[in-house]
Enzyme design. Structure first.
Site, PDB file in Angstrom:
ATOM      1  N   ASP A 172       0.848  -1.188   0.000  1.00 47.23           N
ATOM      2  CA  ASP A 172       0.000   0.000   0.000  1.00 47.23           C
ATOM      3  C   ASP A 172       0.888   1.243   0.000  1.00 47.23           C
ATOM      4  OD1 ASP A 172      -2.305   1.794   0.597  1.00 47.23           O
ATOM      5  OD2 ASP A 172      -3.325  -0.095   0.988  1.00 47.23           O
ATOM      6  N   HIS A 231      -3.537   5.980   3.566  1.00 42.59           N
ATOM      7  CA  HIS A 231      -4.262   4.788   3.123  1.00 42.59           C
ATOM      8  C   HIS A 231      -3.599   3.506   3.612  1.00 42.59           C
ATOM      9  CE1 HIS A 231      -5.967   1.883   0.208  1.00 42.59           C
ATOM     10  NE2 HIS A 231      -6.970   2.726   0.091  1.00 42.59           N
ATOM     11  N   SER A 253     -10.814  -1.215  -0.520  1.00 43.85           N
ATOM     12  CA  SER A 253      -9.537  -1.292   0.184  1.00 43.85           C
ATOM     13  C   SER A 253      -9.725  -1.510   1.672  1.00 43.85           C
ATOM     14  CB  SER A 253      -8.734  -0.005  -0.028  1.00 43.85           C
ATOM     15  OG  SER A 253      -8.325   0.136  -1.357  1.00 43.85           O
TER      16      SER A 253
END
Length: 738
Positions: free
Chosen positions: A142, A217, A521
């Site tokens: 990520d 994220h 996600s």
């Protein structure tokens, strides 16, 4: 993407062998070059040396062009190449394929309770697994990790397993000492991006040449899957509670594949499997015993949008939680409309009061979208602005004293809360239409009032399939149902970076340890965390067996005991949207029976797709490719059935499956069939009698179409193997392909 690394197996990017080179930009483009390992001369000590020597033999300077060398999950290298280099490489017998590098798009306090982890009956099982998960490492690809988050505190964890070979790579603002007993590995891979950008690493100060996460994220997904227990977690007072990852005893290795926001929670594409570098790498990883889960994508509710659809990948769609953040829009008509919001600042006025309401008013329809610069600041000052959702990010909408952000037909009734900088609420399409109608009616000055209601639990119905979750059919392999399952992915609270506000906007100066965001996600790490617990409970299970146990025990009813709804339009959802259903961790730990697939089975499956031997060899990493034995794609031992009829195929199709007993030694299962409306389904035998643990038994399913060739609407059903303790269920879908 999350990779469950059981008992010290290394992950897709964790085992990259770095070449001593940097790309030089210019007119180069980054490519992945897949090599035939059987052709590696014995004179070369390592694959990296061979790759450099091979480039030199083609008069390509590896010091300028070679970026990375791969030898674990796949064989090959990444290079920044000129157009003149491509025919040289593609004409080389040692090269299997040359494909352009891709840029992928980014696809908690309530989750544990919602998934049933906190029920009294389940607590002993979780307690027994706590110590076992200490040897499980979860690799997260990520945007990196913010190590200072309390979610990555080592606490009382023992030292990392002695055989763990992961690296904590030094980089900008990232000394190796940041790793510890929770975060046991961290690396950044940026050479391809720098080569593509002529040596530049990004724009402004938003990029770190290290595993440090500036975006947020990656920190969010990593803490969702295996974050430590943190009391009194919240986003500015919303969703207050104890934050905890799905597998809080597991370790985390964070890998940052590039310096732009991406993840596997990444949305890949839908190309042929041999052209999809994520799929190729994932195969080698899965073959090494590593569970690989990927996001289905955020391109719903349109059909045929699912990505990461290879059978060796767990493809995860998104459902909602039973938690919401209510807010209200009150109109002078007396209407009080229920909406959602995560706004935590001062109200638009000293006390709740009606303010002028504006919709549009700019030079063109762009003002209705509230795009930057389309609204006159003087015209919107002191007003609540109604903005249509779309084009730019929700948090980037340009308004004034307050905003009502309304869905259009594209996003339907799905509501996603955001932590806006200004007082703002989100409304569904139908409520938005009412407000638009009121604002456009004329005959007076439109007014509105916003108010905010905090956090509520026990929302009904829940879960629902969210509109943005990507759907089937599977465009790469129409006979395989994807996504595989859904998990929680809406309004998820998890850890956040320390250098970005909740909106991620440069002007957002707020800082918080946790943030609430939504997407596939977010659902992907939930599944990965559950898989980590399952690996700890069943260390001898293959990645396929773990995934299939999650699928065959999934559910398709909400907390009102009704069929799962599709948030796009409120209609009943189906297997094209949710696959086998919503994950149920309690049942998955004890599924009774499991399906399984071996590497040889996958090789036969790839042969059935009429791929060439070099393409199959590139995926499965062996030169011993034989496609002599006939294999039907529908015979892959997958726990779902998608039967495609067409004018050339027979109206009767027959598939086989095999089940392994992982329950009591002596177990008897009877089949229960709910046939699709247009297909007659027959299963033989109708009873499976297992006499010992680990025994495997086969059954065959015959599908006979009752519909004509003009039948184009998919129909749905189920095949279940049932006894007093277990229900092992597989979805059935049929369709006509014209």
């Amino acid at each position: 993407m999350e990779l469950i690394l059981p008992f010290l197996l290394l992950a897709l990017l964790a085992s990259l062998s770095l070449a001593h080179a940097n790309g030089d930009g210019g007119n180069t483009t980054t490519y992945i070059v897949f090599m035939d390992p059987a052709r590696m001369p014995a004179v070369h000590r390592t694959p990296a040396h061979w790759h450099a020597a091979h480039l030199e033999s083609l008069s390509v300077d590896p010091a300028r062009h070679l970026l990375y060398s791969y030898s674990a999950s796949t064989h090959g290298f990444a290079a920044a190449l000129l157009p003149s280099h491509l025919p040289l490489l593609r004409g080389s017998p040692e090269v299997l394929q040359v494909v352009p590098d891709e840029v992928f798009q980014l696809q908690t306090t309530r989750s544990l309770e919602f998934l049933g982890f906190l029920t009294p009956a389940y607590q002993p099982a979780i307690g027994n697994l706590e110590a076992a998960t200490h040897d499980v490492v979860i690799g997260v690809l990520d945007t990196g990790v913010w190590t200072e988050s309390p979610s990555f505190a080592g606490g009382n964890l023992p030292p990392p397993p002695a055989r763990w070979k992961g690296v904590c790579e030094a980089g900008v603002d990232f000394p190796p000492s940041l790793c510890g007993r929770k975060l046991v590995g961290a690396r950044s891979f940026s050479r391809g991006l720098r080569a593509a950008n002529g040596g530049a690493i990004g724009v402004g100060k938003r990029m770190f040449r290290s595993a440090r996460d500036r975006d947020g994220h990656g920190t969010h997904t990593a803490s969702t899957v295996a974050g430590a227990v943190v009391a009194n977690a919240s986003l500015l007072g919303y969703a207050t509670g104890t934050a905890c990852g799905m597998a809080p005893g597991a370790r985390v290795a964070a890998y940052k594949p590039a310096l732009t926001p991406l993840s596997l929670s990444l949305g890949g594409g839908s190309a042929s499997y041999f052209r999809d570098t994520v799929v190729v790498g994932a195969f080698g990883t899965a073959a090494a015993g590593v569970f690989v889960s990927c996001s289905a994508g955020n391109s719903g509710p349109s059909g045929a949008t699912v990505s990461n659809s290879a059978p060796w990948v767990a493809t995860v769609g998104t459902g909602s939680l039973d938690r919401d953040f209510p807010a209200y829009v009150t109109l002078p008509t007396g209407a009080r409309l229920a909406v959602v919001s995560l706004y935590a600042g001062p109200s638009p006025s000293p006390r709740p009061a009606m303010l002028p309401l504006l919709y549009g008013g700019g030079r063109d329809n762009a003002s209705k979208l509230c795009l930057s610069g389309t609204l006159d600041p003087a015209a919107v000052r002191g007003k609540i602005v109604l903005c249509d959702r779309g084009v730019n990010a929700r948090v980037e909408k340009d308004a004034s004293a307050g905003m009502i952000l309304s869905n259009t037909a594209a996003s339907g009734e799905e509501l996603v809360a955001d932590s806006h900088l200004l007082p703002a609420v989100a409304v569904g399409r139908m409520v938005g239409d009412k407000i638009r109608e009121y604002a456009a009616r004329g005959g007076g000055r439109p007014m509105a009032m916003l108010s905010f209601g905090g956090t509520v639990l026990g929302v009904r119905p829940s879960p629902v399939v969210v509109a943005f979750s990507s759907r089937g059919p599977n465009t790469v392999m129409p006979e395989m149902l994807k996504p595989d399952m859904i998990g929680p992915g809406v309004n998820i609270l998890a850890a956040w970076t320390g250098v970005a506000g909740p909106t991620g906007l440069a002007k957002d100066s707020r800082r918080t340890h946790f943030n609430i965001i939504s997407g596939t996600s977010m659902s992907c790490p939930h599944i990965s965390g559950v898989a980590a617990l399952m690996k700890a409970a069943h260390p001898d299970w293959s990645p396929a067996a773990i995934k299939f146990a999650l699928m065959t025990t999934a559910y398709t009813v909400d907390n009102t005991n009704s069929s799962l709804q599709d948030a796009a339009d409120g209609s009943p959802a189906n297997a094209i949207a949710y696959g086998a259903g919503h994950v149920d961790p309690q049942r998955a730990l004890s599924p009774g029976l499991v399906y399984n697939i071996s590497t040889n089975d996958y090789a036969a499956f790839l042969c059935s797709l009429n791929y060439s031997a070099p393409h199959i060899q590139m995926i499965i990493k062996t030169s011993n490719v034989s496609c002599l034995k006939k294999f039907c794609p529908g015979d892959l031992n997958y726990p779902s059935f998608l039967v495609v009829f067409n004018q050339k195929s027979k109206r009767v199709q027959r598939f086989r499956r095999e089940l392994t007993n992982v329950g009591p030694a002596t177990s008897v299962y009877n089949v229960k069939v709910i046939s699709p409306e247009s297909v007659a389904v027959t299963v033989a035998p109708a009873k499976l009698t297992f006499k010992k643990a680990g025994q495997k038994l086969r059954y065959h399913v015959t599908f006979a179409s009752k519909a004509g060739q003009g039948h184009v609407k998919p129909d749905f059903g189920w095949i279940s193997w049932v006894n007093d303790e277990h229900v092992v269920r597989s979805p059935v879908t049929d369709t006509w392909k014209m």
